[in-house]
Design a protein around this motif. Structure first.
Motif, PDB file in Angstrom:
ATOM      1  N   GLY A   1       0.761  -1.458   0.193  1.00  0.00           N
ATOM      2  CA  GLY A   1      -0.019  -0.032  -0.032  1.00  0.00           C
ATOM      3  C   GLY A   1       0.846   1.399  -0.125  1.00  0.00           C
ATOM      4  N   LEU A   2       1.945   1.064   0.753  1.00  0.00           N
ATOM      5  CA  LEU A   2       2.634   2.420   0.779  1.00  0.00           C
ATOM      6  C   LEU A   2       3.634   2.670  -0.295  1.00  0.00           C
ATOM      7  N   THR A   3       4.007   1.616  -1.204  1.00  0.00           N
ATOM      8  CA  THR A   3       4.719   1.639  -2.231  1.00  0.00           C
ATOM      9  C   THR A   3       4.314   1.633  -3.554  1.00  0.00           C
ATOM     10  N   ALA A   4       2.745   1.745  -3.686  1.00  0.00           N
ATOM     11  CA  ALA A   4       1.997   1.654  -4.753  1.00  0.00           C
ATOM     12  C   ALA A   4       2.120   2.830  -5.576  1.00  0.00           C
ATOM     13  N   THR A   5       2.427   4.007  -4.892  1.00  0.00           N
ATOM     14  CA  THR A   5       2.576   5.371  -5.747  1.00  0.00           C
ATOM     15  C   THR A   5       4.150   5.748  -5.846  1.00  0.00           C
ATOM     16  N   ASP A   6       4.643   6.157  -6.719  1.00  0.00           N
ATOM     17  CA  ASP A   6       5.918   6.401  -6.845  1.00  0.00           C
ATOM     18  C   ASP A   6       6.214   7.992  -6.463  1.00  0.00           C
TER      19      ASP A   6
ATOM     20  N   TYR B   1       8.661  10.167  -6.380  1.00  0.00           N
ATOM     21  CA  TYR B   1       9.301  11.026  -7.374  1.00  0.00           C
ATOM     22  C   TYR B   1       8.548  11.257  -8.569  1.00  0.00           C
ATOM     23  N   ALA B   2       7.849  10.415  -9.177  1.00  0.00           N
ATOM     24  CA  ALA B   2       6.883  10.646 -10.266  1.00  0.00           C
ATOM     25  C   ALA B   2       5.930  11.603  -9.983  1.00  0.00           C
ATOM     26  N   VAL B   3       5.291  11.554  -8.906  1.00  0.00           N
ATOM     27  CA  VAL B   3       4.282  12.496  -8.233  1.00  0.00           C
ATOM     28  C   VAL B   3       4.889  13.949  -8.404  1.00  0.00           C
ATOM     29  N   ALA B   4       5.951  14.031  -7.670  1.00  0.00           N
ATOM     30  CA  ALA B   4       6.560  15.437  -7.424  1.00  0.00           C
ATOM     31  C   ALA B   4       6.915  16.015  -8.856  1.00  0.00           C
ATOM     32  N   ALA B   5       7.190  15.071  -9.814  1.00  0.00           N
ATOM     33  CA  ALA B   5       7.439  15.471 -11.245  1.00  0.00           C
ATOM     34  C   ALA B   5       6.401  15.831 -12.135  1.00  0.00           C
ATOM     35  N   GLY B   6       5.392  15.582 -11.586  1.00  0.00           N
ATOM     36  CA  GLY B   6       3.894  15.980 -12.143  1.00  0.00           C
ATOM     37  C   GLY B   6       3.450  14.933 -13.189  1.00  0.00           C
ATOM     38  N   SER B   7       3.960  13.780 -13.057  1.00  0.00           N
ATOM     39  CA  SER B   7       3.453  12.684 -14.085  1.00  0.00           C
ATOM     40  C   SER B   7       2.106  12.251 -13.760  1.00  0.00           C
ATOM     41  N   VAL B   8       1.432  11.750 -14.747  1.00  0.00           N
ATOM     42  CA  VAL B   8      -0.147  11.214 -14.397  1.00  0.00           C
ATOM     43  C   VAL B   8       0.107   9.814 -14.479  1.00  0.00           C
TER      44      VAL B   8
ATOM     45  N   VAL C   1       0.605   7.455 -12.117  1.00  0.00           N
ATOM     46  CA  VAL C   1       1.765   6.588 -11.214  1.00  0.00           C
ATOM     47  C   VAL C   1       1.448   5.736 -10.362  1.00  0.00           C
ATOM     48  N   THR C   2       0.206   5.443 -10.218  1.00  0.00           N
ATOM     49  CA  THR C   2      -0.243   4.432  -9.027  1.00  0.00           C
ATOM     50  C   THR C   2      -0.148   3.028  -9.902  1.00  0.00           C
ATOM     51  N   SER C   3       0.562   2.025  -8.909  1.00  0.00           N
ATOM     52  CA  SER C   3       0.657   0.732  -9.465  1.00  0.00           C
ATOM     53  C   SER C   3      -0.743   0.050  -8.926  1.00  0.00           C
ATOM     54  N   TRP C   4      -1.724  -0.287  -9.685  1.00  0.00           N
ATOM     55  CA  TRP C   4      -2.821  -0.812  -9.283  1.00  0.00           C
ATOM     56  C   TRP C   4      -2.538  -2.256  -8.954  1.00  0.00           C
ATOM     57  N   THR C   5      -1.807  -3.033  -9.488  1.00  0.00           N
ATOM     58  CA  THR C   5      -1.396  -4.216  -9.032  1.00  0.00           C
ATOM     59  C   THR C   5      -0.587  -4.185  -7.695  1.00  0.00           C
ATOM     60  N   LYS C   6      -0.101  -3.344  -7.140  1.00  0.00           N
ATOM     61  CA  LYS C   6       0.137  -3.250  -5.570  1.00  0.00           C
ATOM     62  C   LYS C   6      -0.949  -2.919  -4.881  1.00  0.00           C
ATOM     63  N   VAL C   7      -1.958  -2.100  -5.271  1.00  0.00           N
ATOM     64  CA  VAL C   7      -2.991  -1.727  -4.445  1.00  0.00           C
ATOM     65  C   VAL C   7      -3.805  -2.976  -4.470  1.00  0.00           C
ATOM     66  N   SER C   8      -4.275  -3.795  -5.420  1.00  0.00           N
ATOM     67  CA  SER C   8      -4.907  -4.817  -5.404  1.00  0.00           C
ATOM     68  C   SER C   8      -4.188  -5.777  -4.262  1.00  0.00           C
ATOM     69  N   LEU C   9      -2.888  -6.059  -4.438  1.00  0.00           N
ATOM     70  CA  LEU C   9      -2.143  -6.849  -3.383  1.00  0.00           C
ATOM     71  C   LEU C   9      -2.176  -6.401  -2.114  1.00  0.00           C
ATOM     72  N   SER C  10      -2.205  -5.162  -1.907  1.00  0.00           N
ATOM     73  CA  SER C  10      -2.383  -4.598  -0.456  1.00  0.00           C
ATOM     74  C   SER C  10      -3.867  -5.138   0.009  1.00  0.00           C
ATOM     75  N   ILE C  11      -4.775  -4.947  -0.923  1.00  0.00           N
ATOM     76  CA  ILE C  11      -6.127  -5.334  -0.171  1.00  0.00           C
ATOM     77  C   ILE C  11      -6.191  -6.770  -0.022  1.00  0.00           C
ATOM     78  N   VAL C  12      -5.516  -7.592  -1.057  1.00  0.00           N
ATOM     79  CA  VAL C  12      -5.741  -8.901  -0.648  1.00  0.00           C
ATOM     80  C   VAL C  12      -4.888  -9.538   0.493  1.00  0.00           C
ATOM     81  N   PHE C  13      -3.732  -8.950   0.622  1.00  0.00           N
ATOM     82  CA  PHE C  13      -3.130  -9.265   1.968  1.00  0.00           C
ATOM     83  C   PHE C  13      -3.716  -8.585   3.196  1.00  0.00           C
TER      84      PHE C  13
END
Length: 71
Positions: free
Chosen positions: A22-27, A29-36, A38-50
Protein backbone atom coordinates in the motif's frame (compact mmCIF):
# COMPACT_ATOMS: atom_id res chain seq x y z
CA UNK A 1 4.88 -23.56 18.91
CA UNK A 2 1.15 -23.54 19.23
CA UNK A 3 -1.20 -23.25 16.27
CA UNK A 4 -2.51 -19.94 17.58
CA UNK A 5 0.97 -18.41 17.74
CA UNK A 6 1.74 -19.59 14.22
CA UNK A 7 -1.49 -18.08 12.89
CA UNK A 8 -0.75 -14.80 14.68
CA UNK A 9 2.71 -14.71 13.09
CA UNK A 10 1.18 -15.39 9.68
CA UNK A 11 -1.30 -12.55 10.26
CA UNK A 12 1.49 -10.14 11.20
CA UNK A 13 3.51 -11.07 8.10
CA UNK A 14 0.47 -10.57 5.87
CA UNK A 15 -0.27 -7.22 7.53
CA UNK A 16 3.31 -6.08 6.91
CA UNK A 17 3.06 -7.14 3.27
CA UNK A 18 -0.23 -5.26 2.97
CA UNK A 19 1.32 -2.09 4.41
CA UNK A 20 4.39 -2.39 2.18
CA UNK A 21 2.33 -2.80 -0.99
CA UNK A 22 0.00 0.00 0.00
CA UNK A 23 2.76 2.44 0.87
CA UNK A 24 4.82 1.74 -2.25
CA UNK A 25 1.94 1.73 -4.74
CA UNK A 26 2.65 5.33 -5.77
CA UNK A 27 6.07 6.58 -6.85
CA UNK A 28 6.66 9.81 -4.91
CA UNK A 29 9.32 11.02 -7.35
CA UNK A 30 6.97 10.67 -10.30
CA UNK A 31 4.24 12.52 -8.40
CA UNK A 32 6.68 15.34 -7.62
CA UNK A 33 7.64 15.53 -11.29
CA UNK A 34 3.99 15.94 -12.25
CA UNK A 35 3.50 12.61 -14.00
CA UNK A 36 -0.01 11.27 -14.45
CA UNK A 37 -0.98 7.67 -13.71
CA UNK A 38 1.86 6.77 -11.39
CA UNK A 39 -0.17 4.46 -9.16
CA UNK A 40 0.58 0.75 -9.47
CA UNK A 41 -2.88 -0.81 -9.33
CA UNK A 42 -1.28 -4.24 -9.04
CA UNK A 43 0.24 -3.19 -5.72
CA UNK A 44 -3.05 -1.67 -4.59
CA UNK A 45 -4.80 -4.95 -5.37
CA UNK A 46 -2.12 -6.95 -3.56
CA UNK A 47 -2.43 -4.65 -0.56
CA UNK A 48 -6.16 -5.33 -0.37
CA UNK A 49 -5.69 -9.09 -0.78
CA UNK A 50 -2.95 -9.26 1.87
CA UNK A 51 -5.08 -7.18 4.24
CA UNK A 52 -8.04 -9.51 3.83
CA UNK A 53 -5.78 -12.54 4.28
CA UNK A 54 -4.39 -11.04 7.51
CA UNK A 55 -7.93 -10.46 8.78
CA UNK A 56 -8.89 -14.06 7.94
CA UNK A 57 -5.74 -15.39 9.67
CA UNK A 58 -6.65 -13.47 12.83
CA UNK A 59 -10.21 -14.79 12.63
CA UNK A 60 -8.94 -18.38 12.29
CA UNK A 61 -6.56 -17.77 15.19
CA UNK A 62 -9.44 -16.67 17.40
CA UNK A 63 -11.40 -19.80 16.46
CA UNK A 64 -8.40 -21.96 17.36
CA UNK A 65 -8.09 -20.29 20.77
CA UNK A 66 -11.81 -20.78 21.39
CA UNK A 67 -11.40 -24.56 21.03
CA UNK A 68 -8.63 -24.82 23.65
CA UNK A 69 -10.09 -26.01 26.96
CA UNK A 70 -9.34 -23.81 29.98
CA UNK A 71 -7.83 -25.34 33.07
Amino acid sequence: MSKRLIMNLVAVCLAVLSLYCGLTATDPYAVAAGSVGVTSWTKVSLSIVFGLAAFIALWVSSKISAKVPQG
